[in-house]
Write a protein that holds these residues in place. Structure first.
Motif, PDB file in Angstrom:
ATOM      1  N   MET A   1       0.846  -1.199   0.000  1.00 46.22           N
ATOM      2  CA  MET A   1       0.000   0.000   0.000  1.00 46.22           C
ATOM      3  C   MET A   1       0.884   1.252   0.000  1.00 46.22           C
ATOM      4  N   ALA A   2       0.581   2.147  -0.871  1.00 47.12           N
ATOM      5  CA  ALA A   2       1.380   3.371  -0.958  1.00 47.12           C
ATOM      6  C   ALA A   2       1.161   4.240   0.275  1.00 47.12           C
ATOM      7  N   LYS A   3       2.220   4.859   0.681  1.00 48.85           N
ATOM      8  CA  LYS A   3       2.138   5.756   1.833  1.00 48.85           C
ATOM      9  C   LYS A   3       1.329   6.997   1.471  1.00 48.85           C
ATOM     10  N   ARG A   4       0.374   7.334   2.348  1.00 45.83           N
ATOM     11  CA  ARG A   4      -0.487   8.475   2.053  1.00 45.83           C
ATOM     12  C   ARG A   4       0.316   9.775   2.080  1.00 45.83           C
ATOM     13  N   VAL A   5       0.036  10.622   1.121  1.00 46.58           N
ATOM     14  CA  VAL A   5       0.694  11.926   1.055  1.00 46.58           C
ATOM     15  C   VAL A   5      -0.310  12.997   1.449  1.00 46.58           C
ATOM     16  N   PHE A   6       0.047  13.796   2.461  1.00 51.20           N
ATOM     17  CA  PHE A   6      -0.831  14.850   2.947  1.00 51.20           C
ATOM     18  C   PHE A   6      -0.404  16.194   2.370  1.00 51.20           C
ATOM     19  N   THR A   7      -1.377  17.030   2.133  1.00 53.82           N
ATOM     20  CA  THR A   7      -1.059  18.414   1.800  1.00 53.82           C
ATOM     21  C   THR A   7      -0.605  19.104   3.074  1.00 53.82           C
ATOM     22  N   GLU A   8       0.033  20.248   2.939  1.00 55.00           N
ATOM     23  CA  GLU A   8       0.473  20.992   4.125  1.00 55.00           C
ATOM     24  C   GLU A   8      -0.716  21.367   5.005  1.00 55.00           C
ATOM     25  N   ALA A   9      -1.835  21.732   4.370  1.00 52.19           N
ATOM     26  CA  ALA A   9      -3.035  22.101   5.134  1.00 52.19           C
ATOM     27  C   ALA A   9      -3.578  20.912   5.905  1.00 52.19           C
ATOM     28  N   GLU A  10      -3.569  19.724   5.277  1.00 58.28           N
ATOM     29  CA  GLU A  10      -4.044  18.513   5.961  1.00 58.28           C
ATOM     30  C   GLU A  10      -3.131  18.155   7.120  1.00 58.28           C
ATOM     31  N   ARG A  11      -1.830  18.246   6.912  1.00 63.50           N
ATOM     32  CA  ARG A  11      -0.877  17.937   7.985  1.00 63.50           C
ATOM     33  C   ARG A  11      -1.114  18.850   9.186  1.00 63.50           C
ATOM     34  N   ALA A  12      -1.273  20.119   8.912  1.00 64.29           N
ATOM     35  CA  ALA A  12      -1.488  21.077   9.998  1.00 64.29           C
ATOM     36  C   ALA A  12      -2.790  20.773  10.732  1.00 64.29           C
ATOM     37  N   GLU A  13      -3.830  20.432   9.985  1.00 71.80           N
ATOM     38  CA  GLU A  13      -5.142  20.159  10.585  1.00 71.80           C
ATOM     39  C   GLU A  13      -5.095  18.912  11.465  1.00 71.80           C
ATOM     40  N   TYR A  14      -4.543  17.814  10.953  1.00 68.15           N
ATOM     41  CA  TYR A  14      -4.506  16.566  11.714  1.00 68.15           C
ATOM     42  C   TYR A  14      -3.573  16.670  12.924  1.00 68.15           C
ATOM     43  N   LYS A  15      -2.456  17.349  12.734  1.00 67.55           N
ATOM     44  CA  LYS A  15      -1.523  17.499  13.854  1.00 67.55           C
ATOM     45  C   LYS A  15      -2.152  18.327  14.967  1.00 67.55           C
ATOM     46  N   GLU A  16      -2.865  19.380  14.603  1.00 68.74           N
ATOM     47  CA  GLU A  16      -3.555  20.209  15.586  1.00 68.74           C
ATOM     48  C   GLU A  16      -4.592  19.376  16.341  1.00 68.74           C
ATOM     49  N   LYS A  17      -5.335  18.529  15.632  1.00 73.83           N
ATOM     50  CA  LYS A  17      -6.338  17.687  16.284  1.00 73.83           C
ATOM     51  C   LYS A  17      -5.696  16.725  17.273  1.00 73.83           C
ATOM     52  N   MET A  18      -4.580  16.124  16.880  1.00 79.05           N
ATOM     53  CA  MET A  18      -3.898  15.178  17.768  1.00 79.05           C
ATOM     54  C   MET A  18      -3.354  15.876  19.008  1.00 79.05           C
ATOM     55  N   LEU A  19      -2.734  17.025  18.817  1.00 77.74           N
ATOM     56  CA  LEU A  19      -2.162  17.742  19.955  1.00 77.74           C
ATOM     57  C   LEU A  19      -3.249  18.270  20.881  1.00 77.74           C
ATOM     58  N   ALA A  20      -4.341  18.751  20.306  1.00 79.94           N
ATOM     59  CA  ALA A  20      -5.442  19.268  21.123  1.00 79.94           C
ATOM     60  C   ALA A  20      -6.072  18.164  21.952  1.00 79.94           C
ATOM     61  N   ALA A  21      -6.090  16.942  21.417  1.00 85.48           N
ATOM     62  CA  ALA A  21      -6.675  15.808  22.148  1.00 85.48           C
ATOM     63  C   ALA A  21      -5.739  15.261  23.210  1.00 85.48           C
TER      64      ALA A  21
END
Length: 204
Positions: A1-21
């Motif tokens: 399975m190919a490794k998923r590639v995130f846009t910069e906006a997606e990376r920022a959004e998901y990282k913020e969600k993880m840190l906030a949780a």
């Protein structure tokens, strides 16, 4: 399975969600039982995707600690309660916030957790007087009446001991825990301001 590639906006959004949780996850599970699955579930991504953002759970917890530092100005403002500068009593209130599980992540970390962070991330998690000085400077800039001979490193060490007391509360006699922490606050305030009088604590 190919490794998923995130846009910069997606990376920022998901990282913020993880840190906030992270704060609520640490409070609920502690570092040991806070699994990668629980972290990624909070962000709405798959477990395998976690490592696109953090090399290890320890690196994530360390990032959460840094993320929570963003609320320091908010807590200082809350402790000031409308005043422009903090004196001993406002500083005492802030010290209480530091070990209050509603605001602080430290009661959710054990000394074993901190040792694990230090072993896994010695450069990031180890004592850093420069970094602590930057945080302390922000704190002390909000104070008035700081003693001119205040020893910053000593005050920092005392605050670390104070926080460790909250982390290892089970080691203390519960009947005297609150008084013990209040005496620690007295000592820290003395080193910051000089002789102070705590009107809230009864002395025998």
């Amino acid at each position: 399975m190919a490794k998923r590639v995130f846009t910069e906006a997606e990376r920022a959004e998901y990282k913020e969600k993880m840190l906030a949780a992270g704060f609520d996850l640490l409070k609920k599970y502690g570092m040991t039982h806070m699994s990668v699955a629980k972290i990624t579930e909070a962000a709405g991504i798959g477990v395998s995707t976690f490592y696109n953002f953090f090399p290890s759970k320890e690196a994530y917890v360390y990032a959460v600690l840094q993320y929570r530092r963003k609320i320091i100005p908010e807590l200082i403002k809350k402790a000031l309660n409308g005043k422009e500068k903090a004196g001993p009593e406002e500083t005492r209130t802030y010290l209480k916030f530091m070990v209050d599980e509603k605001y602080s992540v430290f009661p959710s970390l054990s000394p074993e957790d901190e040792k694990r962070l230090l072993d896994m991330l010695p450069e990031q998690a180890g004592p850093d007087l420069q970094r602590e000085t930057e945080i302390g400077t922000m704190f002390f800039q909000q104070m008035e009446g700081v003693r001119p001979d205040m020893n910053f490193a000593l005050v920092t060490n005392l605050i670390k001991l104070y926080v460790l007391g909250a982390e290892r509360r089970e080691m203390f006699h519960d009947v005297a825990y609150e008084e013990t922490m209040e005496r620690m606050r007295d000592l820290i305030l003395y080193e910051i301001f000089g002789k102070t009088k705590n009107k809230q604590t009864k002395r025998g």
